[in-house]
Scaffold this motif. Structure first.
Motif, PDB file in Angstrom:
ATOM      1  N   PRO A 184       0.840  -1.333  -0.076  1.00  0.00           N
ATOM      2  CA  PRO A 184      -0.004   0.026  -0.023  1.00  0.00           C
ATOM      3  C   PRO A 184       0.989   1.441   0.079  1.00  0.00           C
ATOM      4  O   PRO A 184       0.548   2.227   0.095  1.00  0.00           O
ATOM      5  CB  PRO A 184      -0.730  -0.082   1.470  1.00  0.00           C
ATOM      6  N   LEU A 185       2.046   1.098  -0.103  1.00  0.00           N
ATOM      7  CA  LEU A 185       2.964   2.395  -0.092  1.00  0.00           C
ATOM      8  C   LEU A 185       2.572   3.663  -1.076  1.00  0.00           C
ATOM      9  O   LEU A 185       2.690   4.519  -1.062  1.00  0.00           O
ATOM     10  CB  LEU A 185       4.399   2.068  -0.365  1.00  0.00           C
ATOM     11  N   THR A 186       2.315   2.905  -2.447  1.00  0.00           N
ATOM     12  CA  THR A 186       2.302   3.780  -3.382  1.00  0.00           C
ATOM     13  C   THR A 186       0.649   4.089  -3.861  1.00  0.00           C
ATOM     14  O   THR A 186       0.388   4.033  -4.850  1.00  0.00           O
ATOM     15  CB  THR A 186       2.739   2.972  -4.595  1.00  0.00           C
ATOM     16  N   HIS A 187      -0.323   3.847  -2.903  1.00  0.00           N
ATOM     17  CA  HIS A 187      -1.803   3.994  -3.131  1.00  0.00           C
ATOM     18  C   HIS A 187      -1.787   5.452  -3.324  1.00  0.00           C
ATOM     19  O   HIS A 187      -2.640   5.877  -4.252  1.00  0.00           O
ATOM     20  CB  HIS A 187      -2.348   3.591  -1.927  1.00  0.00           C
ATOM     21  N   ALA A 188      -0.887   6.142  -2.690  1.00  0.00           N
ATOM     22  CA  ALA A 188      -1.317   7.923  -2.865  1.00  0.00           C
ATOM     23  C   ALA A 188      -0.127   8.368  -3.240  1.00  0.00           C
ATOM     24  O   ALA A 188      -0.128   9.870  -3.583  1.00  0.00           O
ATOM     25  CB  ALA A 188      -1.792   8.346  -1.504  1.00  0.00           C
ATOM     26  N   VAL A 189       1.023   7.881  -3.604  1.00  0.00           N
ATOM     27  CA  VAL A 189       2.195   8.482  -4.025  1.00  0.00           C
ATOM     28  C   VAL A 189       2.780   7.988  -5.029  1.00  0.00           C
ATOM     29  O   VAL A 189       2.901   6.356  -5.059  1.00  0.00           O
ATOM     30  CB  VAL A 189       3.114   8.748  -2.832  1.00  0.00           C
ATOM     31  N   SER A 190       3.608   8.552  -5.855  1.00  0.00           N
ATOM     32  CA  SER A 190       4.433   7.870  -6.980  1.00  0.00           C
ATOM     33  C   SER A 190       5.582   6.980  -6.194  1.00  0.00           C
ATOM     34  O   SER A 190       6.117   7.545  -4.971  1.00  0.00           O
ATOM     35  CB  SER A 190       4.978   8.676  -7.941  1.00  0.00           C
ATOM     36  N   LYS A 191       6.045   5.741  -6.713  1.00  0.00           N
ATOM     37  CA  LYS A 191       6.957   5.065  -6.156  1.00  0.00           C
ATOM     38  C   LYS A 191       8.534   5.734  -6.200  1.00  0.00           C
ATOM     39  O   LYS A 191       9.309   5.741  -5.413  1.00  0.00           O
ATOM     40  CB  LYS A 191       7.218   3.818  -6.642  1.00  0.00           C
ATOM     41  N   GLN A 192       8.519   6.742  -7.103  1.00  0.00           N
ATOM     42  CA  GLN A 192       9.754   7.415  -7.528  1.00  0.00           C
ATOM     43  C   GLN A 192       9.778   8.597  -6.600  1.00  0.00           C
ATOM     44  O   GLN A 192      10.876   9.080  -6.445  1.00  0.00           O
ATOM     45  CB  GLN A 192       9.882   7.976  -8.756  1.00  0.00           C
ATOM     46  N   ILE A 193       8.951   8.756  -5.609  1.00  0.00           N
ATOM     47  CA  ILE A 193       9.010   9.867  -4.615  1.00  0.00           C
ATOM     48  C   ILE A 193       9.309   9.374  -3.285  1.00  0.00           C
ATOM     49  O   ILE A 193       9.906   9.795  -2.392  1.00  0.00           O
ATOM     50  CB  ILE A 193       7.710  10.632  -4.443  1.00  0.00           C
ATOM     51  N   LEU A 194       9.215   7.812  -3.088  1.00  0.00           N
ATOM     52  CA  LEU A 194       9.475   7.449  -1.925  1.00  0.00           C
ATOM     53  C   LEU A 194      11.046   7.464  -1.674  1.00  0.00           C
ATOM     54  O   LEU A 194      11.777   7.546  -2.524  1.00  0.00           O
ATOM     55  CB  LEU A 194       9.112   5.484  -2.099  1.00  0.00           C
ATOM     56  N   PRO A 195      11.446   7.159  -0.405  1.00  0.00           N
ATOM     57  CA  PRO A 195      13.034   7.567   0.039  1.00  0.00           C
ATOM     58  C   PRO A 195      13.555   6.214  -0.172  1.00  0.00           C
ATOM     59  O   PRO A 195      13.061   5.119   0.128  1.00  0.00           O
ATOM     60  CB  PRO A 195      12.790   7.852   1.570  1.00  0.00           C
ATOM     61  N   VAL A 196      14.859   6.466  -0.821  1.00  0.00           N
ATOM     62  CA  VAL A 196      15.826   5.264  -0.655  1.00  0.00           C
ATOM     63  C   VAL A 196      16.988   5.835   0.076  1.00  0.00           C
ATOM     64  O   VAL A 196      17.746   6.469  -0.219  1.00  0.00           O
ATOM     65  CB  VAL A 196      16.364   5.112  -2.130  1.00  0.00           C
TER      66      VAL A 196
END
Length: 290
Positions: A16-28
């Motif tokens: 569910p991490l990417t239900h509301a946000v683009s995965k390319q915005i997620l932190p690495v």
């Protein structure tokens, strides 16, 4: 050479991490995922960059990166309403590309290794046809795979082959001359309804104009499309940064080292983040050069 970062898709493997946000915005680890492919283009000396994403995610990237001028870049944005394949990036970006050559970086791929900037500069400066980057993997059946002869010349490209004699996976970084625009426009959709990047690459190969550069020992290529690989990528970056005291994919530092911005501008960007270790790092590396 122009640059494109393809940051589309719905990221279903990361729900569910990417239900509301683009995965390319997620932190690495300590920076957004899109910083990593952007850093690759910048290390190749590319300053005109187009970000392609879904209509509902595009404003996130505009808010994050703006027009790019703070980093000495020119950033543009375009929509990919449906996931119609990687090769559609050249159709969507045709006007942006114009008569130039182009580099395409997938938004969820991370590259790191010694001398990578030198390799990129070399390949960008002499582009004639198509340049792919291969990386040895233990499970080639999960990837598009390139086969080379004893002199390293590319012989064939196969998608997810079973029992392949080659273990060189084709990574998410591609360099093309301007012919790619017309080639992509004339590629037929595959059985799954997408414009496949492998079909584009095969056309170059059939014309004798495709090369493969092998990224061997000492390089890391990470695909962050699953929860496990996202966590592993963050741990990799954390370990190297903490052990070596340097930053990976730090766009402000790269812009400074590449001469896109001066030391004063880089210091000011660090000052804006002075309450973080990231900001302090930028101030430290430029303090004596201002």
């Amino acid at each position: 050479m122009k640059g494109i970062v393809l940051a589309g898709g719905s990221g279903t493997r990361l729900h569910p991490l990417t239900h509301a946000v683009s995965k390319q915005i997620l932190p690495v680890y300590n920076k957004p995922m899109i910083y990593y492919p952007l850093s690759v283009l910048m290390l190749g000396g590319i300053r005109d960059i187009l970000v392609i994403s879904t209509p509902r995610h595009l404003d996130m990237f505009r808010a994050l990166l703006g027009d790019g001028s703070r980093l000495g870049l020119s950033m543009k944005y375009a929509e990919q309403p449906e996931a119609n394949g990687i090769a559609e990036a050249f159709v969507i970006g045709a006007e942006f590309i114009g008569s130039d050559s182009v580099a395409l970086a997938l938004g969820d791929n991370i590259f790191h290794g010694p001398g990578f900037s030198r390799i990129l500069h070399r390949e960008v400066s002499r582009i004639d046809g198509c340049v792919l980057f291969g990386y040895p993997v233990k499970d080639p059946e999960r990837y598009g795979v390139g086969t080379v002869d004893e002199k390293g010349r590319l012989l064939s490209l196969r998608e997810k082959p079973v029992g392949s004699a080659s273990n060189l996976a084709i990574t998410g970084l591609y360099l093309y001359d301007n012919d790619v625009v017309d080639i992509a426009k004339n590629v037929r959709p595959s059985a799954r309804g997408e414009l496949e990047i492998t079909d584009v690459n095969r056309i170059y190969l059939e014309r004798g104009r495709a090369r493969l550069v092998s990224l061997g020992r000492g390089f890391a290529w990470l695909d962050t499309g699953t929860h496990e690989s996202l966590l592993q990528a963050g741990q990799y970056v954390q370990l190297l940064e903490q052990r070596q005291g340097v930053r990976i994919a730090c766009l402000e530092e790269i812009a400074f080292r590449m001469g896109f911005i001066n030391a004063g501008a880089c210091y000011e960007l660090g000052e804006e983040l002075r309450h973080t270790e990231y900001g302090k790092y930028l101030m430290d590396i430029t303090a004596e050069s201002r």
